[in-house]
Design a protein around this motif. Structure first.
Motif, PDB file in Angstrom:
ATOM      1  N   SER A 153       0.707  -1.262  -0.275  1.00 26.14           N
ATOM      2  CA  SER A 153       0.334  -0.202  -0.158  1.00 26.14           C
ATOM      3  C   SER A 153       0.859   1.115   0.342  1.00 26.14           C
ATOM      4  N   GLY A 154       0.995   2.123  -1.147  1.00 26.87           N
ATOM      5  CA  GLY A 154       2.453   3.241  -0.910  1.00 26.87           C
ATOM      6  C   GLY A 154       2.932   3.068  -1.044  1.00 26.87           C
ATOM      7  N   ALA A 155       3.907   3.631   0.306  1.00 26.99           N
ATOM      8  CA  ALA A 155       5.831   3.584   0.245  1.00 26.99           C
ATOM      9  C   ALA A 155       4.741   1.276   0.807  1.00 26.99           C
ATOM     10  N   GLU A 156       4.829   1.601   1.232  1.00 26.48           N
ATOM     11  CA  GLU A 156       4.452  -0.179   3.020  1.00 26.48           C
ATOM     12  C   GLU A 156       4.571  -1.360   1.727  1.00 26.48           C
ATOM     13  N   ARG A 157       5.110  -2.154   2.103  1.00 28.79           N
ATOM     14  CA  ARG A 157       5.347  -3.229   2.296  1.00 28.79           C
ATOM     15  C   ARG A 157       6.060  -4.238   3.561  1.00 28.79           C
ATOM     16  N   PHE A 158       4.414  -5.109   3.445  1.00 30.13           N
ATOM     17  CA  PHE A 158       4.798  -6.366   5.030  1.00 30.13           C
ATOM     18  C   PHE A 158       4.482  -7.561   3.912  1.00 30.13           C
ATOM     19  N   GLU A 159       5.876  -8.174   4.100  1.00 34.41           N
ATOM     20  CA  GLU A 159       5.741 -10.008   3.636  1.00 34.41           C
ATOM     21  C   GLU A 159       6.240 -11.059   4.721  1.00 34.41           C
ATOM     22  N   GLU A 160       5.348 -11.955   4.771  1.00 36.03           N
ATOM     23  CA  GLU A 160       6.126 -12.773   4.958  1.00 36.03           C
ATOM     24  C   GLU A 160       6.013 -14.342   4.686  1.00 36.03           C
ATOM     25  N   ALA A 161       6.975 -15.464   4.570  1.00 33.52           N
ATOM     26  CA  ALA A 161       7.297 -16.279   3.776  1.00 33.52           C
ATOM     27  C   ALA A 161       8.217 -17.625   4.753  1.00 33.52           C
ATOM     28  N   GLY A 162       7.537 -18.601   5.078  1.00 32.59           N
ATOM     29  CA  GLY A 162       7.923 -19.653   5.964  1.00 32.59           C
ATOM     30  C   GLY A 162       6.818 -21.101   5.480  1.00 32.59           C
ATOM     31  N   LYS A 163       7.506 -21.967   6.455  1.00 33.98           N
ATOM     32  CA  LYS A 163       6.767 -23.427   6.267  1.00 33.98           C
ATOM     33  C   LYS A 163       5.587 -23.393   7.213  1.00 33.98           C
ATOM     34  N   GLU A 164       5.675 -22.597   8.822  1.00 35.90           N
ATOM     35  CA  GLU A 164       4.228 -21.916   9.148  1.00 35.90           C
ATOM     36  C   GLU A 164       3.296 -21.878   8.633  1.00 35.90           C
ATOM     37  N   SER A 165       2.368 -21.604   9.510  1.00 37.63           N
ATOM     38  CA  SER A 165       0.940 -20.048   8.285  1.00 37.63           C
ATOM     39  C   SER A 165       1.365 -19.204   8.960  1.00 37.63           C
ATOM     40  N   MET A 166       1.575 -18.547   8.263  1.00 33.72           N
ATOM     41  CA  MET A 166       1.825 -16.876   7.971  1.00 33.72           C
ATOM     42  C   MET A 166       0.629 -16.633   8.245  1.00 33.72           C
ATOM     43  N   HIS A 167       0.532 -14.989   8.930  1.00 38.39           N
ATOM     44  CA  HIS A 167      -0.118 -13.963   9.226  1.00 38.39           C
ATOM     45  C   HIS A 167       0.068 -12.565   9.075  1.00 38.39           C
ATOM     46  N   LEU A 168      -0.625 -11.984   8.876  1.00 37.16           N
ATOM     47  CA  LEU A 168      -0.457 -10.305   8.676  1.00 37.16           C
ATOM     48  C   LEU A 168      -1.843  -9.550   9.414  1.00 37.16           C
ATOM     49  N   SER A 169      -1.612  -8.498   9.777  1.00 41.66           N
ATOM     50  CA  SER A 169      -3.108  -7.718  10.138  1.00 41.66           C
ATOM     51  C   SER A 169      -2.634  -6.828  10.365  1.00 41.66           C
ATOM     52  N   GLY A 170      -4.010  -5.246  10.635  1.00 47.36           N
ATOM     53  CA  GLY A 170      -3.625  -3.990  10.740  1.00 47.36           C
ATOM     54  C   GLY A 170      -4.486  -3.333  10.387  1.00 47.36           C
ATOM     55  N   CYS A 171      -4.502  -2.030  10.316  1.00 49.01           N
ATOM     56  CA  CYS A 171      -5.213  -1.090   9.703  1.00 49.01           C
ATOM     57  C   CYS A 171      -5.576  -0.423   8.170  1.00 49.01           C
ATOM     58  N   LEU A 172      -6.150  -0.540   7.697  1.00 47.87           N
ATOM     59  CA  LEU A 172      -6.698   0.204   6.157  1.00 47.87           C
ATOM     60  C   LEU A 172      -6.761   1.631   6.902  1.00 47.87           C
ATOM     61  N   ARG A 173      -7.038   2.726   5.837  1.00 45.36           N
ATOM     62  CA  ARG A 173      -7.615   4.081   5.463  1.00 45.36           C
ATOM     63  C   ARG A 173      -7.107   4.737   6.796  1.00 45.36           C
ATOM     64  N   GLN A 174      -5.770   4.444   7.762  1.00 45.80           N
ATOM     65  CA  GLN A 174      -5.694   5.918   8.900  1.00 45.80           C
ATOM     66  C   GLN A 174      -7.372   5.199   9.811  1.00 45.80           C
ATOM     67  N   GLY A 175      -6.872   3.571   9.758  1.00 46.07           N
ATOM     68  CA  GLY A 175      -7.807   3.428  10.868  1.00 46.07           C
ATOM     69  C   GLY A 175      -9.253   2.941  10.778  1.00 46.07           C
TER      70      GLY A 175
END
Length: 394
Positions: free
Chosen positions: A307-329
């Motif tokens: 999103s824009g300049a933001e980049r969050f990546e996760e990779a691995g053998k186990e289950s991967m998770h990302l969470s957070g806010c969009l549109r200023q919460g």
């Protein structure tokens, strides 16, 4: 104005049980947003005379009419004006849907002896519009867009009316015009009477050409529209994206869209998302902003948010998770990826709703940050060289 273009579709019976041949919802959308003036007051007074369920006070103070609706209010009820101010589309809603309805054009060479009757109150105001335009020396065009509701009886009724009043009438349901436009009702209309963004392009180009030729109008360049042309191009890209099934083309399209900063791209792998990837796909993913080389993670879990300049990546053998806010919460997301050893499932959840296709390969969700809505959800089976697309979300 020099020219007025009027679509007389509503002169025929639409909602017989309603005094004004239309629902209150449509009526309010047309009237409530008008600035108060003597013209609006006269319109409100006439509405209330025709429809005894309406009151002048309810138009002066809409809260009185809708005070019981407070419990149903949602974010869009408060953010519409903000969205319209930020959007270069200035309120235009480019529709992307298509349809499978049956459609038959009308043959203009075959006038019908029987006319579809006009609703009296509709004809009354059509007559008033015609009279006012003639008094003010304004060119008036009657125009009908492609519609499943067309018929030879309606065509003949409007044509005879236009000839009697000496008004030009252009009906795009007429066979010769329909074919000249290369119009395809199933591809260019959403449902019933609404053209989609591709149909709108064909209709407006034809209509603009006709008006220019018939009224000898000179071309005028409006700077505010020229400056926001990119907003229309992005909307067109959004609509085309929903029908793109080629993996590389899709990646190129969302890479272009991402440059506007209006979009958030979320992806999650289910099972395997890398076995069939080759150098050209890896390069396209890198241009998009995915820096993890997925060919080094065959069968692994992987998820990303761009999103824009933001980049969050996760990779691995186990289950991967990302969470957070969009549109200023204002919105919240959760991305879960499960490779073969990580549960073999994926989820892309926004505000409690799962938009992921949960199919093998790379699952993508494209989110419009400004409008707060999902533009597209698709999965490409990057385990096989065909990169088959799966898209079932609307």
């Amino acid at each position: 104005p020099e020219v007025v273009v009027l679509e007389p579709h509503m002169v025929f019976d639409y909602m017989e049980e309603e005094p004004l041949n239309s629902s209150e919802r449509c009526l309010r959308k047309a009237v409530d947003y008008m600035k108060w003036s003597s013209v609006k007051y006269e319109a409100v007074r006439d509405i209330c005379e025709k429809d005894k369920e309406q009151t002048v006070v309810s138009f002066l103070f809409p809260a009185l009419r809708f005070h019981e609706r407070w419990n149903d209010l949602q974010e869009q009820d408060f953010g519409t004006n903000e969205q319209m101010m930020l959007s270069g589309l200035k309120g235009f809603s480019g529709l992307s849907g298509k349809n499978t309805d049956s459609y038959n054009w009308v043959d203009g060479k075959e006038k019908c002896q029987e006319h579809e009757p006009m609703v009296p109150v509709m004809q009354e105001y059509l007559d008033k519009i015609v009279k006012l335009c003639k008094e003010e020396e304004i060119s008036l065009f009657l125009f009908m867009a492609p519609s499943r509701d067309c018929s030879i009886e309606k065509y003949t009724a409007i044509l005879d009316y236009a000839e009697k009043k000496e008004i030009p009438y252009i009906d795009l349901n007429e066979k010769n015009i329909y074919e000249e436009l290369n119009y395809d009702y199933n591809q260019d209309n959403v449902v019933f009477n609404h053209v989609n963004i591709w149909g709108a392009w064909k209709v407006t180009n034809y209509l603009g050409k006709e008006i220019k030729e018939r009224c000898s109008l000179t071309k005028v360049v409006d700077e505010q529209w020229e400056q926001t042309k990119s907003a229309y191009e992005l909307k067109m890209s959004e609509c085309e994206l929903q029908y793109e099934n080629n993996f590389l083309k899709y990646l190129n399209m969302i890479t272009e869209m991402k440059q506007s900063d209006n979009y958030c791209i979320m992806a999650a792998v289910r099972g395997d998302g890398a076995k069939a990837l080759e150098e050209k796909e890896v390069m396209a993913l890198d241009l998009l902003g995915i820096k993890t080389d997925l060919t080094e993670h065959v069968g692994d879990s992987y998820c990303v948010l761009l999103s824009g300049a933001e980049r969050f990546e996760e990779a691995g053998k186990e289950s991967m998770h990302l969470s957070g806010c969009l549109r200023q919460g204002k919105s919240f997301y959760e991305i879960q990826s499960g490779g073969y050893q990580g549960g073999d499932e994926c989820h892309i959840i926004i505000d409690g709703k799962d938009y992921a296709q949960n199919a093998r390969g790379i699952n993508l969700v494209i989110y419009n940050n400004m409008l707060g809505k999902v533009v597209d959800s698709v999965a490409f089976d990057t385990h096989e060289k065909e990169f088959t697309a799966v898209r079932q979300w609307k």
